[in-house]
Design a protein around this motif. Structure first.
Motif, PDB file in Angstrom:
ATOM      1  N   ALA A  80      -7.882   5.771  47.436  1.00 34.64           N
ATOM      2  CA  ALA A  80      -8.196   6.194  46.075  1.00 34.64           C
ATOM      3  C   ALA A  80      -9.447   5.468  45.584  1.00 34.64           C
ATOM      4  CB  ALA A  80      -7.023   5.908  45.148  1.00 34.64           C
ATOM      5  N   VAL A  81     -10.381   6.229  45.039  1.00 31.69           N
ATOM      6  CA  VAL A  81     -11.626   5.662  44.519  1.00 31.69           C
ATOM      7  C   VAL A  81     -11.468   5.436  43.020  1.00 31.69           C
ATOM      8  CG1 VAL A  81     -14.084   6.005  44.215  1.00 31.69           C
ATOM      9  CG2 VAL A  81     -12.962   6.845  46.291  1.00 31.69           C
ATOM     10  N   GLU A  82     -11.605   4.191  42.603  1.00 36.91           N
ATOM     11  CA  GLU A  82     -11.438   3.861  41.180  1.00 36.91           C
ATOM     12  C   GLU A  82     -12.728   4.163  40.427  1.00 36.91           C
ATOM     13  OE1 GLU A  82     -10.185   0.109  38.303  1.00 36.91           O
ATOM     14  OE2 GLU A  82     -10.102  -0.068  40.494  1.00 36.91           O
ATOM     15  N   THR A  83     -12.624   4.999  39.380  1.00 33.48           N
ATOM     16  CA  THR A  83     -13.793   5.354  38.596  1.00 33.48           C
ATOM     17  C   THR A  83     -14.183   4.196  37.685  1.00 33.48           C
ATOM     18  OG1 THR A  83     -14.629   6.842  36.885  1.00 33.48           O
ATOM     19  CG2 THR A  83     -12.269   6.426  36.887  1.00 33.48           C
ATOM     20  N   PRO A  84     -15.488   3.987  37.466  1.00 30.48           N
ATOM     21  CA  PRO A  84     -15.908   2.910  36.558  1.00 30.48           C
ATOM     22  C   PRO A  84     -15.687   3.255  35.090  1.00 30.48           C
ATOM     23  CG  PRO A  84     -17.825   4.113  37.349  1.00 30.48           C
ATOM     24  CD  PRO A  84     -16.634   4.659  38.101  1.00 30.48           C
ATOM     25  N   TRP A  85     -15.339   4.497  34.791  1.00 23.79           N
ATOM     26  CA  TRP A  85     -15.149   4.916  33.407  1.00 23.79           C
ATOM     27  C   TRP A  85     -13.715   4.643  32.943  1.00 23.79           C
ATOM     28  CZ3 TRP A  85     -18.942   6.568  30.185  1.00 23.79           C
ATOM     29  CH2 TRP A  85     -20.159   6.921  30.768  1.00 23.79           C
ATOM     30  N   LYS A  86     -13.586   4.117  31.745  1.00 28.75           N
ATOM     31  CA  LYS A  86     -12.299   3.948  31.080  1.00 28.75           C
ATOM     32  C   LYS A  86     -12.283   4.868  29.854  1.00 28.75           C
ATOM     33  CE  LYS A  86     -10.989   0.731  33.927  1.00 28.75           C
ATOM     34  NZ  LYS A  86      -9.945   1.016  34.932  1.00 28.75           N
ATOM     35  N   VAL A  87     -11.229   5.654  29.733  1.00 20.10           N
ATOM     36  CA  VAL A  87     -11.168   6.680  28.682  1.00 20.10           C
ATOM     37  C   VAL A  87     -10.029   6.377  27.722  1.00 20.10           C
ATOM     38  CG1 VAL A  87     -10.879   9.139  28.205  1.00 20.10           C
ATOM     39  CG2 VAL A  87     -12.168   8.402  30.232  1.00 20.10           C
ATOM     40  N   ASP A  88     -10.328   6.492  26.432  1.00 17.73           N
ATOM     41  CA  ASP A  88      -9.334   6.356  25.361  1.00 17.73           C
ATOM     42  C   ASP A  88      -9.223   7.680  24.608  1.00 17.73           C
ATOM     43  OD1 ASP A  88      -8.021   3.945  25.234  1.00 17.73           O
ATOM     44  OD2 ASP A  88      -9.649   2.924  24.209  1.00 17.73           O
ATOM     45  N   ILE A  89      -8.013   8.180  24.439  1.00 23.55           N
ATOM     46  CA  ILE A  89      -7.761   9.331  23.574  1.00 23.55           C
ATOM     47  C   ILE A  89      -6.786   8.876  22.491  1.00 23.55           C
ATOM     48  CG2 ILE A  89      -6.849  11.674  23.435  1.00 23.55           C
ATOM     49  CD1 ILE A  89      -7.738  12.102  26.291  1.00 23.55           C
ATOM     50  N   VAL A  90      -7.156   9.099  21.226  1.00 28.76           N
ATOM     51  CA  VAL A  90      -6.377   8.538  20.109  1.00 28.76           C
ATOM     52  C   VAL A  90      -6.040   9.629  19.092  1.00 28.76           C
ATOM     53  CG1 VAL A  90      -6.244   6.677  18.405  1.00 28.76           C
ATOM     54  CG2 VAL A  90      -7.723   6.425  20.420  1.00 28.76           C
ATOM     55  N   PRO A  91      -4.911  10.313  19.239  1.00 25.35           N
ATOM     56  CA  PRO A  91      -4.444  11.174  18.145  1.00 25.35           C
ATOM     57  C   PRO A  91      -3.976  10.288  16.986  1.00 25.35           C
ATOM     58  CG  PRO A  91      -3.360  11.696  20.248  1.00 25.35           C
ATOM     59  CD  PRO A  91      -4.036  10.379  20.413  1.00 25.35           C
ATOM     60  N   TYR A  92      -4.406  10.619  15.770  1.00 22.52           N
ATOM     61  CA  TYR A  92      -4.042   9.783  14.631  1.00 22.52           C
ATOM     62  C   TYR A  92      -3.919  10.652  13.387  1.00 22.52           C
ATOM     63  CZ  TYR A  92      -8.972   9.984  13.162  1.00 22.52           C
ATOM     64  OH  TYR A  92     -10.213  10.414  12.757  1.00 22.52           O
ATOM     65  N   PHE A  93      -3.424  10.028  12.319  1.00 18.80           N
ATOM     66  CA  PHE A  93      -3.300  10.718  11.041  1.00 18.80           C
ATOM     67  C   PHE A  93      -3.984   9.882   9.977  1.00 18.80           C
ATOM     68  CE2 PHE A  93      -0.672  12.122   7.259  1.00 18.80           C
ATOM     69  CZ  PHE A  93      -1.290  13.360   7.185  1.00 18.80           C
ATOM     70  N   GLU A 125     -13.044   7.910  23.273  1.00 22.59           N
ATOM     71  CA  GLU A 125     -14.057   6.977  23.762  1.00 22.59           C
ATOM     72  C   GLU A 125     -14.021   6.951  25.277  1.00 22.59           C
ATOM     73  OE1 GLU A 125     -15.281   2.227  23.764  1.00 22.59           O
ATOM     74  OE2 GLU A 125     -13.933   3.001  22.212  1.00 22.59           O
ATOM     75  N   ALA A 126     -15.186   7.045  25.893  1.00 26.12           N
ATOM     76  CA  ALA A 126     -15.338   6.881  27.341  1.00 26.12           C
ATOM     77  C   ALA A 126     -16.318   5.737  27.562  1.00 26.12           C
ATOM     78  CB  ALA A 126     -15.852   8.164  27.984  1.00 26.12           C
ATOM     79  N   ARG A 127     -15.874   4.673  28.263  1.00 20.00           N
ATOM     80  CA  ARG A 127     -16.708   3.465  28.425  1.00 20.00           C
ATOM     81  C   ARG A 127     -16.952   3.175  29.894  1.00 20.00           C
ATOM     82  NH1 ARG A 127     -18.705  -0.887  25.928  1.00 20.00           N
ATOM     83  NH2 ARG A 127     -18.061  -0.039  23.923  1.00 20.00           N
ATOM     84  N   ASN A 128     -18.194   2.839  30.199  1.00 19.98           N
ATOM     85  CA  ASN A 128     -18.603   2.397  31.530  1.00 19.98           C
ATOM     86  C   ASN A 128     -19.410   1.123  31.366  1.00 19.98           C
ATOM     87  OD1 ASN A 128     -19.643   1.951  34.077  1.00 19.98           O
ATOM     88  ND2 ASN A 128     -20.286   4.059  34.423  1.00 19.98           N
ATOM     89  N   ASP A 129     -18.742  -0.016  31.591  1.00 20.51           N
ATOM     90  CA  ASP A 129     -19.360  -1.321  31.409  1.00 20.51           C
ATOM     91  C   ASP A 129     -19.873  -1.444  29.968  1.00 20.51           C
ATOM     92  OD1 ASP A 129     -20.114  -3.859  32.129  1.00 20.51           O
ATOM     93  OD2 ASP A 129     -22.059  -3.249  32.920  1.00 20.51           O
ATOM     94  N   ARG A 130     -21.191  -1.524  29.761  1.00 20.05           N
ATOM     95  CA  ARG A 130     -21.724  -1.715  28.408  1.00 20.05           C
ATOM     96  C   ARG A 130     -21.987  -0.408  27.674  1.00 20.05           C
ATOM     97  NH1 ARG A 130     -25.840  -6.764  27.677  1.00 20.05           N
ATOM     98  NH2 ARG A 130     -24.410  -8.399  28.351  1.00 20.05           N
ATOM     99  N   PHE A 131     -21.982   0.697  28.381  1.00 19.40           N
ATOM    100  CA  PHE A 131     -22.300   1.983  27.770  1.00 19.40           C
ATOM    101  C   PHE A 131     -21.020   2.739  27.404  1.00 19.40           C
ATOM    102  CE2 PHE A 131     -23.110   6.561  28.219  1.00 19.40           C
ATOM    103  CZ  PHE A 131     -24.081   6.723  27.236  1.00 19.40           C
TER     104      PHE A 131
END
Length: 311
Positions: free
Chosen positions: A40-53, A96-102
């Motif tokens: 499995a290849v680990e992607t450098p991107w970390k993704v946040d999905i936030v449903p909120y009210f 939010e999608a984060r890759n290191d500093r970007f």
């Protein structure tokens, strides 16, 4: 027929020939190829999905077809207890999608809100007259607010405020905020109102005078800063603020958000967190003049709560 001894002699000769052949010996000693197991290849991107009210109160002025309504409506006191509960709805999601500093930031809000009586205090018919809340005044706002921005981490340092793993980071971001609105104001018809009502901008419907804005949309450029502080792994405070408009879309706008997030579960590759905070968003937008004037000079502010899925 061959004797047993002759068979043994022939077999020995054949085996001797096989062992004396280098190519055959190499083939016998070469192990069978093993099929590679894909990793499995680990992607450098970390993704946040936030449903909120978001539960916003409204403070400001809404102008429809040149008629200005003063709005001072609290969410729990004036909006959620409105006479028409079906005219209260919200749908919000952050991303939010984060890759290191970007990072790429996004947010979507759909709101249907209304204020009456104490929340919608008065309406002004240009220079003609002003009627107070006793005129059975109702204001309804339907809007979409969508944001997209790119962020870059300009600083990151360890922090003494927290336990092991405590750190603070500062992001700068820029992008755009899209607004779409439909607004409506209605008044119960009375003898007093009939004398001052400008019929060219109101329609009569079911014993009420109604003015509608139609579709109004604009885009604001925005620039901002965001502070991310991790007290310890799984506990994070985010403070962000931006300004925008600059007469490109609206005359001016600003936003401030504070939110605390804590991790409560991890399943497979997903980290689940709760979110509590407060959001304030102000905009001053105007378009047209006279009977075509539409203006939205309003502060929307209130608590937010939601769930974050990070993977």
């Amino acid at each position: 027929m061959f004797s047993r001894s002759s068979i043994l002699v022939v077999g020995s000769l054949v085996w001797t020939v096989i062992l004396s052949s280098p190519s055959l010996t190499a083939d016998l000693k070469t192990p069978l190829p093993v099929k590679a197991i894909p990793q499995a290849v680990e992607t450098p991107w970390k993704v946040d999905i936030v449903p909120y009210f978001w539960m916003p109160s409204l403070n400001g002025t809404s102008t429809i077809k040149g008629h200005s309504t003063d709005v001072d409506a609290t969410f729990f006191g004036d909006i959620i207890h409105r006479k028409i509960p079906k005219e209260l709805f919200g749908l919000m999601t952050g991303f939010e999608a984060r890759n290191d500093r970007f990072a790429v930031l996004g947010d979507f809000v759909y709101l249907l809100l209304g204020a009456s009586k104490g929340g919608a205090r008065s309406i002004t018919f240009g220079p003609i007259a002003t009627l107070g809340a006793q005129a059975e005044l109702d204001t309804t706002l339907k809007m979409i607010i969508a944001e997209l921005a790119a962020a870059y981490e300009v600083a990151h340092w360890g922090s003494p405020f927290g336990g092991m793993g405590s750190s603070t980071a500062l992001d700068i971001y820029g992008g755009g905020r899209v607004w779409w609105q439909q607004a409506e104001v209605s008044l119960g018809l009375t003898a007093q109102l009939a004398l001052v009502l400008p019929r060219r901008t109101f329609t009569i419907s079911g014993g009420r005078a109604v003015a509608k804005s139609g579709d109004v949309a604009w885009i604001d450029p925005i620039v901002g800063l965001r502070l991310r502080h991790q007290f310890s792994p799984g506990h994070e405070l985010t403070l962000s603020g931006d300004v925008g408009g600059f007469d490109v879309g609206s005359q001016f706008s600003w936003q401030a958000i504070g939110a605390y997030r804590w991790t409560f579960a991890k399943t497979h590759n997903v980290t689940w967190s709760g979110l509590l905070g407060y959001r304030a968003l102000y905009v001053d937008f105007s378009k047209g003049s006279g009977d075509t004037l539409y203006e939205y000079d309003m502060l929307q502010h209130g608590p937010i709560m939601g769930i974050s899925a990070r993977f």
